[in-house]
Every structure is written in C-alpha cells, then in structure tokens.
Design an enzyme around this catalytic site. Structure first.
Site, PDB file in Angstrom:
ATOM      1  N   LYS A 187       0.842  -1.197   0.000  1.00  0.00           N
ATOM      2  CA  LYS A 187       0.000   0.000   0.000  1.00  0.00           C
ATOM      3  C   LYS A 187       0.876   1.244   0.000  1.00  0.00           C
ATOM      4  O   LYS A 187       1.560   1.542   0.965  1.00  0.00           O
ATOM      5  CB  LYS A 187      -0.920   0.056   1.222  1.00  0.00           C
ATOM      6  CG  LYS A 187      -2.002   1.116   0.999  1.00  0.00           C
ATOM      7  CD  LYS A 187      -2.547   1.745   2.256  1.00  0.00           C
ATOM      8  CE  LYS A 187      -1.732   2.859   2.823  1.00  0.00           C
ATOM      9  NZ  LYS A 187      -1.712   4.109   2.041  1.00  0.00           N
ATOM     10  N   GLY A 239       7.322   4.779   7.893  1.00  0.00           N
ATOM     11  CA  GLY A 239       6.448   5.929   8.081  1.00  0.00           C
ATOM     12  C   GLY A 239       6.700   6.546   9.443  1.00  0.00           C
ATOM     13  O   GLY A 239       7.803   6.434   9.988  1.00  0.00           O
ATOM     14  N   SER A 240       5.670   7.165   9.988  1.00  0.00           N
ATOM     15  CA  SER A 240       5.856   7.909  11.226  1.00  0.00           C
ATOM     16  C   SER A 240       5.933   6.972  12.432  1.00  0.00           C
ATOM     17  O   SER A 240       5.403   5.855  12.417  1.00  0.00           O
ATOM     18  CB  SER A 240       4.706   8.887  11.403  1.00  0.00           C
ATOM     19  OG  SER A 240       3.495   8.169  11.466  1.00  0.00           O
ATOM     20  N   GLY A 244       3.753   3.647  13.420  1.00  0.00           N
ATOM     21  CA  GLY A 244       4.553   2.450  13.693  1.00  0.00           C
ATOM     22  C   GLY A 244       4.187   1.821  15.030  1.00  0.00           C
ATOM     23  O   GLY A 244       4.082   0.592  15.145  1.00  0.00           O
ATOM     24  N   GLU A 261      10.550   1.050   9.970  1.00  0.00           N
ATOM     25  CA  GLU A 261      11.509   2.129   9.694  1.00  0.00           C
ATOM     26  C   GLU A 261      10.755   3.411   9.984  1.00  0.00           C
ATOM     27  O   GLU A 261       9.835   3.770   9.246  1.00  0.00           O
ATOM     28  CB  GLU A 261      11.928   2.123   8.216  1.00  0.00           C
ATOM     29  CG  GLU A 261      12.643   0.874   7.758  1.00  0.00           C
ATOM     30  CD  GLU A 261      14.124   0.874   8.068  1.00  0.00           C
ATOM     31  OE1 GLU A 261      14.617   1.842   8.688  1.00  0.00           O
ATOM     32  OE2 GLU A 261      14.788  -0.099   7.700  1.00  0.00           O
ATOM     33  N   CYS A 295      13.763  10.851   6.291  1.00  0.00           N
ATOM     34  CA  CYS A 295      13.715  10.343   7.664  1.00  0.00           C
ATOM     35  C   CYS A 295      15.060  10.513   8.351  1.00  0.00           C
ATOM     36  O   CYS A 295      15.122  10.747   9.546  1.00  0.00           O
ATOM     37  CB  CYS A 295      13.305   8.896   7.640  1.00  0.00           C
ATOM     38  SG  CYS A 295      14.235   7.972   6.410  1.00  0.00           S
ATOM     39  N   GLU A 392      10.523  15.552  15.382  1.00  0.00           N
ATOM     40  CA  GLU A 392      10.787  15.513  13.952  1.00  0.00           C
ATOM     41  C   GLU A 392       9.881  16.515  13.228  1.00  0.00           C
ATOM     42  O   GLU A 392       8.671  16.508  13.401  1.00  0.00           O
ATOM     43  CB  GLU A 392      10.499  14.106  13.423  1.00  0.00           C
ATOM     44  CG  GLU A 392      10.795  13.971  11.953  1.00  0.00           C
ATOM     45  CD  GLU A 392      10.462  12.585  11.416  1.00  0.00           C
ATOM     46  OE1 GLU A 392       9.353  12.102  11.662  1.00  0.00           O
ATOM     47  OE2 GLU A 392      11.320  12.003  10.757  1.00  0.00           O
TER      48      GLU A 392
HETATM   49  P1  NAD Z   1       2.540   8.036   8.068  1.00  0.00           P
HETATM   50  O1  NAD Z   1       2.967   7.134   9.150  1.00  0.00           O
HETATM   51  O2  NAD Z   1       1.421   8.941   8.295  1.00  0.00           O
HETATM   52  O3  NAD Z   1       2.160   7.208   6.768  1.00  0.00           O
HETATM   53  C1  NAD Z   1       2.987   6.216   6.232  1.00  0.00           C
HETATM   54  C2  NAD Z   1       2.117   5.185   5.539  1.00  0.00           C
HETATM   55  O4  NAD Z   1       1.300   4.526   6.503  1.00  0.00           O
HETATM   56  C3  NAD Z   1       1.151   5.754   4.505  1.00  0.00           C
HETATM   57  O5  NAD Z   1       1.056   4.848   3.435  1.00  0.00           O
HETATM   58  C4  NAD Z   1      -0.153   5.819   5.266  1.00  0.00           C
HETATM   59  O6  NAD Z   1      -1.301   5.778   4.470  1.00  0.00           O
HETATM   60  C5  NAD Z   1      -0.069   4.586   6.130  1.00  0.00           C
HETATM   61  N1  NAD Z   1      -0.867   4.616   7.350  1.00  0.00           N
HETATM   62  C6  NAD Z   1      -1.347   5.696   8.019  1.00  0.00           C
HETATM   63  N2  NAD Z   1      -2.029   5.305   9.112  1.00  0.00           N
HETATM   64  C7  NAD Z   1      -1.961   3.954   9.144  1.00  0.00           C
HETATM   65  C8  NAD Z   1      -2.456   2.961  10.054  1.00  0.00           C
HETATM   66  N3  NAD Z   1      -3.122   3.288  11.141  1.00  0.00           N
HETATM   67  N4  NAD Z   1      -2.186   1.665   9.791  1.00  0.00           N
HETATM   68  C9  NAD Z   1      -1.470   1.318   8.699  1.00  0.00           C
HETATM   69  N5  NAD Z   1      -1.005   2.200   7.810  1.00  0.00           N
HETATM   70  C10 NAD Z   1      -1.234   3.503   8.027  1.00  0.00           C
HETATM   71  O7  NAD Z   1       3.859   8.774   7.646  1.00  0.00           O
HETATM   72  P2  NAD Z   1       4.024   9.866   6.509  1.00  0.00           P
HETATM   73  O8  NAD Z   1       3.576  11.135   7.087  1.00  0.00           O
HETATM   74  O9  NAD Z   1       3.436   9.439   5.245  1.00  0.00           O
HETATM   75  O10 NAD Z   1       5.617   9.830   6.307  1.00  0.00           O
HETATM   76  C11 NAD Z   1       6.476  10.600   7.057  1.00  0.00           C
HETATM   77  C12 NAD Z   1       7.100   9.808   8.173  1.00  0.00           C
HETATM   78  O11 NAD Z   1       7.753   8.646   7.679  1.00  0.00           O
HETATM   79  C13 NAD Z   1       8.170  10.566   8.907  1.00  0.00           C
HETATM   80  O12 NAD Z   1       7.996  10.411  10.273  1.00  0.00           O
HETATM   81  C14 NAD Z   1       9.476   9.911   8.461  1.00  0.00           C
HETATM   82  O13 NAD Z   1      10.543   9.992   9.334  1.00  0.00           O
HETATM   83  C15 NAD Z   1       9.058   8.521   8.254  1.00  0.00           C
HETATM   84  N6  NAD Z   1       9.948   7.855   7.300  1.00  0.00           N
HETATM   85  C16 NAD Z   1      10.861   6.972   7.774  1.00  0.00           C
HETATM   86  C17 NAD Z   1      11.731   6.342   6.905  1.00  0.00           C
HETATM   87  C18 NAD Z   1      12.748   5.363   7.387  1.00  0.00           C
HETATM   88  O14 NAD Z   1      13.330   4.664   6.560  1.00  0.00           O
HETATM   89  N7  NAD Z   1      12.988   5.240   8.673  1.00  0.00           N
HETATM   90  C19 NAD Z   1      11.639   6.595   5.543  1.00  0.00           C
HETATM   91  C20 NAD Z   1      10.695   7.495   5.089  1.00  0.00           C
HETATM   92  C21 NAD Z   1       9.838   8.112   5.990  1.00  0.00           C
END
Ligand code: NAD
Ligand code: MN
Length: 483
Positions: A187, A239-240, A244, A261, A295, A392
């Site tokens: 996704k 993601g965030s 996570g 991650e 990130c 962040e």
């Molecule tokens: P986010 O966590 O809001 O979203 C990431 C993904 O998760 C999206 O596809 C989103 O639709 C999905 N998502 C949202 N809520 C969910 C849930 N309850 N259950 C399952 N999936 C869900 O993050 P974002 O705002 O899209 O991305 C930015 C964040 O990602 C930042 O905090 C950044 O540090 C982190 N990031 C980390 C890395 C890494 O490798 N460590 C890489 C890129 C981004």
C-alpha cells in the site's frame, strides 16, 4: 565580493510529455486491474501547483482481503515453487524495464510528490533500479548469504510505504521480499501512489506471475486493514513513529513478523578541524535534500564553539543562493512540500521555534504563488530541551546548537528518542571512529551525508524502528532463518 542576490536563472523545465497517465487507476490485484468494491476514488494532486493528476481507487477491507488471497495463492502455487534463479530472472527483467522507463518514472515522481527533478532523475529512480538489480543477484545465492544455515521464505508480506521516496521505498520492500520467495501486497502513501501504479504496469509487462505483486491504494484505514488481515505473515512499514507504534500494538500475539523504519532527528556534527566549506555544503545537503522530507535528514546541526560564528555566517550566505520553486525546473534545489497538511505541520513548528525564543533566519526568496512551498529556515541558539530540537519536523528547517567538547556533543546528539543517522565532519580519522562508535544511530556518515547504496543496510536505533533494509541484512527481514 559576496553579492546578496546570487543567482538569477532562466527556467529550465523538464517536459512532462513522456508521462502517460490514466485519468483513473483501479487496484492491481492478481495481475489484473480491479474496480474497488468500495466504488470510491480519491484524487492525487501535484503539490507544485495544486493541479489534479488522476483519480485513484480506495481499497476497503474486502479489497484488501482479495489482494491477500491473491498473494497467498500465488505464493503457494507459483512463487514458492520457483527456483531462486527463476525468481532472479523476473527481478532482473523488472529492473531493466524500470531502467528503460526511468525518465518517465522520474518525471512522474516529481509531478506527484513535489521533489526536484534533479533528485528524482539522479537519485530516486537510479537507486530504485539498483535495488532490484542488487536483490535479483541474491535470489539464487541465499545459501551463500547465510552459510551453514537453513532458511525458508515467510509467505505473504504486507508492505506500507510513505510519500517521501515513493518508488525507492517500494524497491526497498518489494525487491528483497520477492528475491527471498515471498509474495506481496503493497500500500503506497495516499499522496504519492502513481509510481507504484506504474510499477504494477511494469510487473505486467515483465510477465510476473499474477498475484506475486499486488498494489492496493488508499489512506491509513486501507493500511490498517492490511495490517489487521489474519493471513499476512510479515509486515514491513516505513512511516511515522506514531503509526509504527499502532502497528506494533496490532501485531502483538499474532504470527506476524514485523520490521519498522520510523522517524528521525539526526545529528550532524562539525568539529573545529573540519574542512569548513565542504562541511557547509554537506549541511545544506543533509537538511535541504528532498525539502527535508528525509527520515534521516541531518536536522540538528552541532557546531564546535570556536568555529560556530564562521560556520553560521557561511551557512546564511549559502542559503541565499538556494533555489526554491518548480520541482520540474532543473535548477531547483528545494521543490514543493508534499502536501498542504505537511506544509501546515512545518509552519506550525516554525511558530513553535519562534515562541520558544530561538533566533530564526530565512533568506529572502520569493515563493511561487500556487502550490505548497516553504523557505529554508535556520534556528540559531536552540535549547536542547526545545520542541524544535526534540521533535521531527520533516521539512527544510535546521536547528543549530554549539558544543565545546566531544563528550558534550555525544551526550547531546544521543539525547533524542530517535537514532536513525548522524554525520561527523572532521579531518581527524581517529575522531571519526570514536564518534561513530558512540553515536546511537543506525548509519553514521563521515565527511558526507545522505549517501545510499543497495549494498549497505539502513535502519534505526530506539524509536527510529527495528530491522534493516538494504544489503545482506535486508534479506533476513524476509526469511525464516533456522539454525
Ligand atoms: P505516516 O505514518 O502517516 O504514513 C505512512 C504510511 O502509513 C502511509 O502509506 C499511510 O497511508 C499509512 N498509514 C497511516 N495510518 C496507518 C495505520 N493506522 N495503519 C497502517 N497504515 C497507516 O507517515 P508519513 O507522514 O506518510 O511519512 C512521514 C514519516 O515517515 C516521517 O515520520 C518519516 O521519518 C518517516 N519515514 C521513515 C523512513 C525510514 O526509513 N525510517 C523513511 C521514510 C519516511
Ligand atoms: Mn500527489
């Protein structure tokens, strides 16, 4: 003499003619484009000018179930039956097709996500291709990766990616999963689904057996449905940290293997013996690369006190020549912020920084009227306890702190809930080894920053997550290793 307004460049726009976009995208399940059972679609927007790009299917629980079933059937009947060499051939074919379409993918990534074309063209897409080439090479050599150990694939992998490196994060997840013999349901992030959908077309063109890769688009609830599905064996999330943690809770007491991650607040440290001009350039790259939507961005700068004034003056001067604007322009250094929501988050942190009493510096630059743009921003004299130094921001905002001794900077750098990456600038090799062994960060760069390679593992300490992607380490996230 240093002039105030350094550059005045003519536009150099990359053409979008190469991109073939459908007006509407369905879900990619079992090798076919399938109408969502939700009958609902959402728009994808170009953050550079707020124009509409395409309509995208929103998968609900029933759609996710269909995708997981397709992945399960493909795992049992096809993919787990193939030899590693056969799986490798498909991966090589995908890698070559991605390479052939790299210009289209780069323009599409920039249109949908807002990152400068220079970055999508020279970094994101080539690295994504390289990930497929790299893991294609491992597919028939897994025994060599873990000598003397037995191993098995996991089954169906659920993969959820963020918007900052859409195709690259897809590659980090899909390439090792397939190489190890798993099938996937991915996704992508809701604001940047288009390159994942192009990737689905590439899988079709490569003749990848139906159901081995499934792409379900949608918002967070689609992701949550995928995480909750009982027949998923592995979850890989980038993601965030907040999401996570929710995913980690959802996996408690299940068979699901998990890698996360998450966010970061990485320290970039300049010691007094560092080559200063090189370090200043490195700081610019560490925080302003991809609008700070990285990130592992070097978002906390620590400068040794004796050179602090000089470094800050050079940084301010350098900021004046940063080109903020249309991401399709080849001159652009900082493109568009990925979404209106993210722009609001960044603006909110800038007000927090001001109210916490830090001194702000922004160069005088004119932002385009339409679209989501943010000036590069420095905060000087930032207190270690302030929110802008702890949380962040995920935008082009750098906090600057000073230190006197190496012990002090290690303590300050490690005083963070995160631990994804760090940078060290010094001419002294022994100091590099000393610092890199004491900094709690998954990656420590020395006299460089934001360098990525498919052969090196990437991942965090503490709340930045667990598990590694990339390199030989990245294979173990998709294998059951038996001793
Ligand atoms: P986010 O966590 O809001 O979203 C990431 C993904 O998760 C999206 O596809 C989103 O639709 C999905 N998502 C949202 N809520 C969910 C849930 N309850 N259950 C399952 N999936 C869900 O993050 P974002 O705002 O899209 O991305 C930015 C964040 O990602 C930042 O905090 C950044 O540090 C982190 N990031 C980390 C890395 C890494 O490798 N460590 C890489 C890129 C981004
Ligand atoms: Mn978009």
């Amino acid at each position: 003499m240093m002039s105030e307004n350094t550059w005045n460049l003519d536009p150099a726009l990359e053409s979008t003619a190469i991109v073939q976009l459908n007006t509407q995208y369905e879900l990619y399940i079992d090798g076919k484009w399938q109408i969502p059972q939700s009958a609902t679609y959402f728009p994808s927007v170009n953050p550079a000018d707020e124009s509409h790009l395409s309509q995208i299917a929103q998968a609900n629980e029933a759609d996710v179930d269909k995708a997981v079933k397709a992945a399960r059937a493909a795992y049992q009947n096809v993919w787990s039956q193939l030899s590693g060499a056969e799986r490798g051939k498909y991966l090589f074919r995908i890698a070559r097709l991605m390479q052939e379409k790299s210009r289209e993918l780069a323009v599409l990534e920039t249109l949908d996500g807002g990152k400068p074309i220079r970055e999508s063209r020279d970094i994101d897409i080539p690295l994504a291709c390289n990930h497929f080439f790299y893991y294609a090479g491992w597919a028939d050599k897994l025994e060599e990766a873990f000598p003397g150990q037995q191993m098995a694939s996991l089954g169906v992998a659920a993969q959820i990616t963020p918007w900052n490196f859409p195709l690259l994060m897809l590659a980090w997840k899909i390439a090792p999963a397939l190489a190890c013999g798993n099938t996937v349901v991915l996704k992508p992030a809701e604001t940047t689904s288009l390159t994942a959908l192009k990737f689905a077309e590439i899988c079709q063109e490569a003749g990848l057996p139906a159901g081995v890769v499934n792409i379900v688009t949608g918002y967070g609830d689609t992701g949550a449905a995928l995480v909750a599905h009982p027949d998923v064996d592995k979850i890989a999330f980038t993601g965030s940290t907040a999401v996570g943690k929710q995913i980690q809770r959802a996996c408690i007491g299940t068979k699901k293997k998990l890698t996360l991650e998450l966010g970061g607040k990485s320290a970039n440290i300049i010691l007094e013996d560092a080559p200063i001009d090189q370090a200043v350039e490195g700081v610019i790259n560490a925080i302003f690369f991809n609008q700070g939507h990285v990130c592992c961005a070097g978002s906390r700068l620590f400068i040794q006190e004796s050179i602090a004034h000089q470094v800050v003056e050079k940084l301010k001067f350098r900021l004046k020549s940063i080109y903020v604007g249309n991401p399709l322009d080849k001159n652009t250094d900082i493109g568009a912020i990925n979404s209106k929501k993210q722009l609001e988050t960044i603006h909110n942190y800038i007000s927090v920084g001001l109210s916490e009493g830090a001194e702000m510096y922004q160069p005088d630059c004119k932002l385009p009227e339409k679209g989501y743009y943010c000036q590069p921003t420095l905060f000087l004299d930032v207190a270690q306890s302030s929110r802008i130094a702890q949380e962040e921001i995920f935008g082009p905002v750098l906090t600057v702190q000073t230190f006197r001794t190496i012990e002090e900077v290690i303590q300050k750098a490690n005083n963070s809930p995160y631990g994804l990456a760090a940078g060290v600038w010094t001419a002294n090799g022994a100091r590099i080894f000393g610092l890199s062994s004491q900094l709690q960060a998954g990656v420590v760069w020395a006299n460089t920053y934001n360098k990525f390679d498919p052969t090196s593992p990437f991942g965090g300490y503490k709340e930045s997550g667990f598990g590694r992607e990339g390199g030989r380490h990245g294979l173990s996230a998709y294998l059951q290793i038996k001793n």
